[in-house]
Scaffold this active site. Structure first.
Site, PDB file in Angstrom:
ATOM      1  N   ASP A  40       3.523  -8.883   4.179  1.00 34.64           N
ATOM      2  CA  ASP A  40       2.319  -8.754   3.442  1.00 34.64           C
ATOM      3  C   ASP A  40       2.005 -10.490   3.521  1.00 34.64           C
ATOM      4  O   ASP A  40       2.943 -11.241   2.958  1.00 34.64           O
ATOM      5  CB  ASP A  40       2.404  -8.038   2.561  1.00 34.64           C
ATOM      6  CG  ASP A  40       0.702  -7.137   1.681  1.00 34.64           C
ATOM      7  OD1 ASP A  40       0.337  -7.860   2.347  1.00 34.64           O
ATOM      8  OD2 ASP A  40       1.164  -7.438   0.742  1.00 34.64           O
ATOM      9  N   ASN A  89      -5.316   0.094   6.571  1.00 35.33           N
ATOM     10  CA  ASN A  89      -5.699  -1.268   6.609  1.00 35.33           C
ATOM     11  C   ASN A  89      -7.487  -0.776   7.633  1.00 35.33           C
ATOM     12  O   ASN A  89      -7.364  -1.901   7.879  1.00 35.33           O
ATOM     13  CB  ASN A  89      -5.319  -1.819   7.988  1.00 35.33           C
ATOM     14  CG  ASN A  89      -4.075  -2.382   6.516  1.00 35.33           C
ATOM     15  OD1 ASN A  89      -2.580  -2.794   6.890  1.00 35.33           O
ATOM     16  ND2 ASN A  89      -4.426  -2.317   5.481  1.00 35.33           N
TER      17      ASN A  89
HETATM   18  C1  IPE Z   1       0.448  -2.881   3.446  1.00 39.17           C
HETATM   19  O1  IPE Z   1      -0.065  -3.600   3.324  1.00 39.17           O
HETATM   20  C2  IPE Z   1       0.538  -3.023   4.953  1.00 39.17           C
HETATM   21  C3  IPE Z   1       1.068  -3.596   5.899  1.00 39.17           C
HETATM   22  C4  IPE Z   1       1.574  -4.756   5.834  1.00 39.17           C
HETATM   23  C5  IPE Z   1       0.114  -3.852   7.170  1.00 39.17           C
HETATM   24  P1  IPE Z   1      -0.617  -3.865   2.592  1.00 39.17           P
HETATM   25  O2  IPE Z   1      -1.345  -5.323   2.572  1.00 39.17           O
HETATM   26  O3  IPE Z   1      -1.651  -3.146   3.162  1.00 39.17           O
HETATM   27  O4  IPE Z   1      -1.093  -3.381   1.125  1.00 39.17           O
HETATM   28  P2  IPE Z   1      -2.225  -3.104  -0.366  1.00 39.17           P
HETATM   29  O5  IPE Z   1      -3.494  -3.236   0.508  1.00 39.17           O
HETATM   30  O6  IPE Z   1      -2.107  -4.260  -0.220  1.00 39.17           O
HETATM   31  O7  IPE Z   1      -1.463  -2.385  -0.740  1.00 39.17           O
HETATM   32  C1  IPE Z   2      -0.431  -8.116   5.889  1.00 39.85           C
HETATM   33  O1  IPE Z   2      -1.465  -9.268   5.156  1.00 39.85           O
HETATM   34  C2  IPE Z   2      -0.530  -8.370   7.326  1.00 39.85           C
HETATM   35  C3  IPE Z   2      -1.850  -6.534   7.072  1.00 39.85           C
HETATM   36  C4  IPE Z   2      -1.460  -5.734   6.060  1.00 39.85           C
HETATM   37  C5  IPE Z   2      -2.280  -6.206   8.770  1.00 39.85           C
HETATM   38  P1  IPE Z   2      -2.322  -9.209   5.096  1.00 39.85           P
HETATM   39  O2  IPE Z   2      -3.775  -9.515   5.783  1.00 39.85           O
HETATM   40  O3  IPE Z   2      -2.036  -7.827   4.029  1.00 39.85           O
HETATM   41  O4  IPE Z   2      -2.804 -10.047   4.064  1.00 39.85           O
HETATM   42  P2  IPE Z   2      -3.029 -10.661   2.178  1.00 39.85           P
HETATM   43  O5  IPE Z   2      -2.511  -8.781   1.989  1.00 39.85           O
HETATM   44  O6  IPE Z   2      -4.223  -9.907   2.106  1.00 39.85           O
HETATM   45  O7  IPE Z   2      -2.553 -11.717   1.408  1.00 39.85           O
HETATM   46 MG    MG Z   3      -1.941  -7.350   2.111  1.00 39.34          MG
END
Ligand code: IPE
Ligand code: IPE
Ligand code: MG
Length: 239
Positions: free
Chosen positions: A19, A67
């Site tokens: 993340d 997502n």
């Molecule tokens: C969790 O991260 C999913 C992945 C890393 C693929 P998110 O960024 O989607 O999670 P939330 O929305 O902050 O809980």
């Molecule tokens: C994790 O990084 C990757 C996926 C969920 C695919 P994020 O895209 O959630 O990055 P933040 O949390 O918005 O910084």
């Molecule tokens: Mg995220």
């Protein structure tokens, strides 16, 4: 390359919630997708390092069932990034003797993603080293719903009576069937939640969090997580 600490205990199964890509990009005034591209480099590092230290299963949360709520542009960038990762890394995965698997509802991914995945899974199927699970369109709740439906059908068709349903039986209906449960779940970026990741399998996982954003997560820090894991007292309800 950092000096590797001696690991006395190595988790059999490490699962990572990757993340913070979007925030990494934002901090630099870049579009979110630049963070995803950069994050792919960290993926290469954790795959290589995990194999080298003797992890048996590495599960990477790459795309959750939630997502899809993201802007279409970002979703399609992530899907294309996955295809290019699979094409570019296939030789390297084979050199590293990695067996690729996917967990999640693959049938609802774009057709080209499914094709690239199936090809990579097939080509690495005879490898004998670490299993790399990519969690794609994965949600712990969705995985349980899919498992429950299949169990129900098998009960209904007389394969076994309802009283045969036990935690061990449920394990065999999950996407991770025959794999050990995650010993260690790592999440980067400072968020302290599971976000629907491995809800059943993570019942007794050790959790490890860092504020580091995924693209900045280094081998040194990964090894620190593994060393910390070795110091945890796992009791599983016992004393
Ligand atoms: C969790 O991260 C999913 C992945 C890393 C693929 P998110 O960024 O989607 O999670 P939330 O929305 O902050 O809980
Ligand atoms: C994790 O990084 C990757 C996926 C969920 C695919 P994020 O895209 O959630 O990055 P933040 O949390 O918005 O910084
Ligand atoms: Mg995220």
């Amino acid at each position: 390359m950092p000096q590797r600490p001696a690991l006395t205990v190595v988790p059999r199964h490490v699962a990572i919630i990757m993340d913070g890509n979007g925030r990494w990009a934002k901090k630099r005034g870049l579009p979110r997708v630049a963070g995803h591209r950069e994050g792919a480099k960290t993926v290469r590092m954790v795959v290589r390092t995990s194999g080298e230290v003797g992890v048996e299963v590495l599960t990477l949360y790459a795309f959750s069932t939630e997502n899809w709520r993201r802007p279409e542009e970002e979703v399609s960038y992530l899907m294309n990034l996955l295809i290019s990762y699979l094409k570019k890394e296939l030789d390297e995965l084979c050199r590293e003797n990695v067996r690729l698997r996917a967990i999640g509802d693959i049938s609802n991914l774009p057709r080209e993603v499914q094709q690239a995945l199936l090809e990579a899974i097939q080509k690495t199927d005879n490898n004998t080293g670490m299993i790399l699970n990519l969690a794609l369109n994965y949600g712990g709740k969705d995985e349980l719903v899919r498992a429950i439906k299949r169990i129900y059908r098998d009960v209904e068709s007389g394969k076994f009576p309802i009283d045969s349903v036990t935690p061990d039986l449920i394990d065999t209906y999950l996407d991770t069937a025959s794999q050990p449960d995650p010993d260690l779940i790592i999440r980067t970026s400072g968020e302290m939640r599971l976000s629907n990741f491995l809800l059943w399998q993570g019942a007794y996982s050790e959790l490890w969090f860092t504020d580091t954003l995924w693209p900045d997560f280094t081998e040194e820090e990964y090894l620190k997580a593994l060393v910390d894991y070795g110091k945890r007292g796992r009791r599983f309800g016992n004393v």
